[in-house]
Design an enzyme around this catalytic site. Structure first.
Site, PDB file in Angstrom:
ATOM      1  N   PRO A  11       0.785  -1.221   0.000  1.00 27.36           N
ATOM      2  CA  PRO A  11       0.000   0.000   0.000  1.00 27.36           C
ATOM      3  C   PRO A  11       0.824   1.282   0.000  1.00 27.36           C
ATOM      4  O   PRO A  11       1.852   1.376   0.665  1.00 27.36           O
ATOM      5  CB  PRO A  11      -0.824  -0.100   1.297  1.00 27.36           C
ATOM      6  CG  PRO A  11      -0.091  -1.068   2.145  1.00 27.36           C
ATOM      7  CD  PRO A  11       0.546  -2.045   1.192  1.00 27.36           C
ATOM      8  N   ASN A  12       0.317   2.232  -0.765  1.00 24.49           N
ATOM      9  CA  ASN A  12       0.828   3.599  -0.885  1.00 24.49           C
ATOM     10  C   ASN A  12       2.115   3.712  -1.695  1.00 24.49           C
ATOM     11  O   ASN A  12       2.549   4.824  -2.004  1.00 24.49           O
ATOM     12  CB  ASN A  12       1.023   4.243   0.503  1.00 24.49           C
ATOM     13  CG  ASN A  12      -0.282   4.385   1.243  1.00 24.49           C
ATOM     14  OD1 ASN A  12      -1.239   4.934   0.712  1.00 24.49           O
ATOM     15  ND2 ASN A  12      -0.364   3.845   2.445  1.00 24.49           N
ATOM     16  N   ARG A  19       4.894  12.205  -3.313  1.00 20.42           N
ATOM     17  CA  ARG A  19       4.558  12.717  -1.977  1.00 20.42           C
ATOM     18  C   ARG A  19       5.726  12.378  -1.033  1.00 20.42           C
ATOM     19  O   ARG A  19       6.420  11.386  -1.238  1.00 20.42           O
ATOM     20  CB  ARG A  19       3.302  12.035  -1.407  1.00 20.42           C
ATOM     21  CG  ARG A  19       2.049  12.182  -2.237  1.00 20.42           C
ATOM     22  CD  ARG A  19       1.301  13.492  -1.934  1.00 20.42           C
ATOM     23  NE  ARG A  19      -0.027  13.509  -2.529  1.00 20.42           N
ATOM     24  CZ  ARG A  19      -0.287  13.672  -3.823  1.00 20.42           C
ATOM     25  NH1 ARG A  19       0.716  13.826  -4.676  1.00 20.42           N
ATOM     26  NH2 ARG A  19      -1.523  13.688  -4.276  1.00 20.42           N
ATOM     27  N   TYR A  24      10.842   9.345   1.325  1.00 17.87           N
ATOM     28  CA  TYR A  24      10.904   8.218   0.385  1.00 17.87           C
ATOM     29  C   TYR A  24      11.608   8.539  -0.934  1.00 17.87           C
ATOM     30  O   TYR A  24      11.661   7.692  -1.827  1.00 17.87           O
ATOM     31  CB  TYR A  24       9.484   7.699   0.115  1.00 17.87           C
ATOM     32  CG  TYR A  24       8.842   7.106   1.355  1.00 17.87           C
ATOM     33  CD1 TYR A  24       9.322   5.926   1.909  1.00 17.87           C
ATOM     34  CD2 TYR A  24       7.781   7.737   1.991  1.00 17.87           C
ATOM     35  CE1 TYR A  24       8.761   5.387   3.052  1.00 17.87           C
ATOM     36  CE2 TYR A  24       7.209   7.206   3.135  1.00 17.87           C
ATOM     37  CZ  TYR A  24       7.698   6.031   3.661  1.00 17.87           C
ATOM     38  OH  TYR A  24       7.149   5.489   4.792  1.00 17.87           O
ATOM     39  N   ASN A  75       7.930  -5.796  -0.793  1.00 19.77           N
ATOM     40  CA  ASN A  75       7.839  -4.598   0.032  1.00 19.77           C
ATOM     41  C   ASN A  75       6.372  -4.466   0.402  1.00 19.77           C
ATOM     42  O   ASN A  75       5.564  -3.950  -0.380  1.00 19.77           O
ATOM     43  CB  ASN A  75       8.332  -3.344  -0.701  1.00 19.77           C
ATOM     44  CG  ASN A  75       8.326  -2.122   0.210  1.00 19.77           C
ATOM     45  OD1 ASN A  75       7.743  -2.150   1.308  1.00 19.77           O
ATOM     46  ND2 ASN A  75       8.957  -1.047  -0.217  1.00 19.77           N
ATOM     47  N   ALA A  78       3.125  -0.762   4.912  1.00 22.26           N
ATOM     48  CA  ALA A  78       2.686  -0.783   6.314  1.00 22.26           C
ATOM     49  C   ALA A  78       2.111  -2.134   6.734  1.00 22.26           C
ATOM     50  O   ALA A  78       2.082  -2.444   7.936  1.00 22.26           O
ATOM     51  CB  ALA A  78       1.661   0.323   6.547  1.00 22.26           C
ATOM     52  N   GLU A  99      12.293  -9.836   2.180  1.00 20.97           N
ATOM     53  CA  GLU A  99      11.593  -8.639   2.666  1.00 20.97           C
ATOM     54  C   GLU A  99      12.416  -7.410   2.294  1.00 20.97           C
ATOM     55  O   GLU A  99      13.634  -7.367   2.539  1.00 20.97           O
ATOM     56  CB  GLU A  99      11.431  -8.719   4.185  1.00 20.97           C
ATOM     57  CG  GLU A  99      10.772  -7.477   4.762  1.00 20.97           C
ATOM     58  CD  GLU A  99      10.635  -7.532   6.279  1.00 20.97           C
ATOM     59  OE1 GLU A  99      10.968  -8.576   6.887  1.00 20.97           O
ATOM     60  OE2 GLU A  99      10.200  -6.517   6.847  1.00 20.97           O
ATOM     61  N   HIS A 101      12.551  -2.982   2.125  1.00 20.75           N
ATOM     62  CA  HIS A 101      12.024  -1.652   2.436  1.00 20.75           C
ATOM     63  C   HIS A 101      12.972  -0.596   1.897  1.00 20.75           C
ATOM     64  O   HIS A 101      14.196  -0.771   1.954  1.00 20.75           O
ATOM     65  CB  HIS A 101      11.869  -1.455   3.945  1.00 20.75           C
ATOM     66  CG  HIS A 101      10.944  -2.465   4.551  1.00 20.75           C
ATOM     67  ND1 HIS A 101       9.581  -2.388   4.416  1.00 20.75           N
ATOM     68  CD2 HIS A 101      11.201  -3.603   5.249  1.00 20.75           C
ATOM     69  CE1 HIS A 101       9.035  -3.438   5.005  1.00 20.75           C
ATOM     70  NE2 HIS A 101       9.993  -4.185   5.522  1.00 20.75           N
ATOM     71  N   ARG A 108      13.401   4.060  12.466  1.00 20.59           N
ATOM     72  CA  ARG A 108      12.210   4.914  12.434  1.00 20.59           C
ATOM     73  C   ARG A 108      11.361   4.665  13.704  1.00 20.59           C
ATOM     74  O   ARG A 108      11.874   4.221  14.713  1.00 20.59           O
ATOM     75  CB  ARG A 108      11.450   4.646  11.133  1.00 20.59           C
ATOM     76  CG  ARG A 108      12.297   4.986   9.875  1.00 20.59           C
ATOM     77  CD  ARG A 108      11.507   4.828   8.606  1.00 20.59           C
ATOM     78  NE  ARG A 108      10.382   5.765   8.561  1.00 20.59           N
ATOM     79  CZ  ARG A 108       9.399   5.698   7.654  1.00 20.59           C
ATOM     80  NH1 ARG A 108       9.440   4.753   6.716  1.00 20.59           N
ATOM     81  NH2 ARG A 108       8.408   6.560   7.679  1.00 20.59           N
TER      82      ARG A 108
END
Ligand code: CA2
Length: 148
Positions: A11-12, A19, A24, A75, A78, A99, A101, A108
């Site tokens: 998601p996103n 954005r 990012y 990835n 969230a 995995e 990211h 974070r």
């Protein structure tokens, strides 16, 4: 045998480059797909590149990888920190998962430090931005071994 790797984004991540560039970066998901395709061409492998904002669609994509792909680079966005469903899906398919990211999730907020994906992944790459994607392809090919 020509290896095939599924690169799956959660998601996103479709918003990448448009954005929050301070978090990012400015690279778009389309740019990352092109980086992955360039890497795949260099290695002589096939890659598929998918993104969904929907947990169930990501579960379906993992199930559909059986017999289609030799490895998955995930990835999960969230959902990494929330989704037992994704963890169970990964545990139910005999396809190795890396995995991935963009950001260093361990540097974070505390809620990003826990990953449901990590225990069922062969390894985790995070904190290298968009370059993590070709790094993950290299890591997957090293894991799979043999001829590409
Ligand atoms: O660092 C990563 O790759 C993450 O998977 C990104 C997720 C975050 O929830 C994970 O903790 C770490 C968030 C992706 C959101 O992407 C956006 C991109 C542009 C603008 C807004 C969100």
């Amino acid at each position: 045998m020509k290896h095939a790797v599924l690169i799956l984004n959660g998601p996103n991540l479709n918003l990448l480059g448009t954005r929050q560039p301070e978090v990012y970066g400015t690279t778009t998901l389309a740019d990352i797909e092109q980086m992955c395709r360039n890497k795949a061409t260099a290695l002589g492998i096939d890659v598929a590149f998918q993104q969904s904002n929907h947990e169930g669609a990501l579960v379906d994509a993992i199930h559909n990888a059986i017999g289609e792909y030799h490895g998955i680079i995930l990835n999960a966005g969230a959902y990494t920190h929330t989704s037992i469903a994704l963890m169970d899906a990964m545990g139910s398919v005999e396809v190795p998962v890396i995995e991935l990211h963009l950001s260093n999730i361990h540097a974070r907020e505390a809620f990003r430090h826990h990953s449901y994906i990590a225990p069922v992944a062969i390894g985790q790459i995070c904190g290298f931005g968009a370059n993590g994607y070709p790094l993950a392809i290299d890591a997957m090919m090293a894991h799979l071994g043999g001829d590409t």
